[in-house]
Design a protein around this motif. Sequence first.
Motif, mmCIF file in Angstrom:
data_model
loop_
_atom_site.group_PDB
_atom_site.id
_atom_site.type_symbol
_atom_site.label_atom_id
_atom_site.label_comp_id
_atom_site.label_asym_id
_atom_site.label_seq_id
_atom_site.Cartn_x
_atom_site.Cartn_y
_atom_site.Cartn_z
ATOM 1 N N TYR A 39 56.089 13.377 -9.158
ATOM 2 C CA TYR A 39 55.970 14.085 -9.946
ATOM 3 C C TYR A 39 55.999 13.934 -11.676
ATOM 4 N N ILE A 40 57.647 15.059 -11.439
ATOM 5 C CA ILE A 40 58.260 14.275 -12.661
ATOM 6 C C ILE A 40 58.783 13.564 -13.857
ATOM 7 N N ALA A 41 59.071 12.627 -12.779
ATOM 8 C CA ALA A 41 59.720 11.689 -12.108
ATOM 9 C C ALA A 41 58.393 10.671 -13.833
ATOM 10 N N HIS A 42 57.414 9.979 -13.162
ATOM 11 C CA HIS A 42 56.420 10.313 -13.471
ATOM 12 C C HIS A 42 56.241 10.530 -14.722
ATOM 13 N N ALA A 43 56.039 11.402 -15.929
ATOM 14 C CA ALA A 43 56.004 12.610 -16.548
ATOM 15 C C ALA A 43 57.068 12.033 -17.502
ATOM 16 N N PHE A 57 58.553 5.589 -7.841
ATOM 17 C CA PHE A 57 59.032 4.643 -6.620
ATOM 18 C C PHE A 57 60.296 5.004 -6.795
ATOM 19 N N CYS A 58 61.053 4.762 -7.709
ATOM 20 C CA CYS A 58 62.878 4.852 -7.306
ATOM 21 C C CYS A 58 63.069 7.175 -6.618
ATOM 22 N N ALA A 59 62.217 7.616 -7.577
ATOM 23 C CA ALA A 59 62.110 9.190 -7.139
ATOM 24 C C ALA A 59 61.480 9.374 -5.770
#
Length: 190
Positions: A39-43, A57-59
């Motif tokens: 979620y955080i990586a997306h932001a 996807f990596c996260a």
Amino acid sequence: MKRFSFFAMLSRMKYIRRWGLMRNAREENLSEHSLDTAYIAHALALLSDVDPSRAVFCALYHDCSEILTGDMPTPVKYYSPQIKESYKEIEQAAAGRLLSTLPPDLQQAYRPHFFEQDPQVLSVVKAADKLSALIKCIEEIRMGNNDFQNAKQAQLEALHQMNLPAVDFFLENCLPAYELTLDELNLGNL
């Protein structure tokens, strides 16, 4: 007929507890952590002009190797550089072994998510991982568990050292909400 165990193995992430040496007011499992990190990586990716799908996807898969290796029981900062490097090699081998439990056609599709090469994507995911850990520290401290004070400070220091504008934005504008109660979050008139 050949059977593939990849997804059954991933489902076991819910049994792997994080923060094993710390007293936890509420235990967190690897599955929860991976989703929060995604979620955080997306932001962070959107704020950093990094491909958000690659970051997510990596996260999502960043700690899957722990299914086979387990979490490092002692904070990494206490290990020598040689041990840290050896552990990275073990994690890479475990990730490869996990990928081998997929059908061959899917192995190639999943491989980039396990072995991301783009330094910007990796930087965003590392920051998201640290933010997830920081949030866990905040939650534990809010529940009266001061065992997480030092871990909170260490995560904050590491995040500041990253010098990423997206992280600074998250710390300033999103992180304070984790200190609030549900009533204080002010979700409006639902």
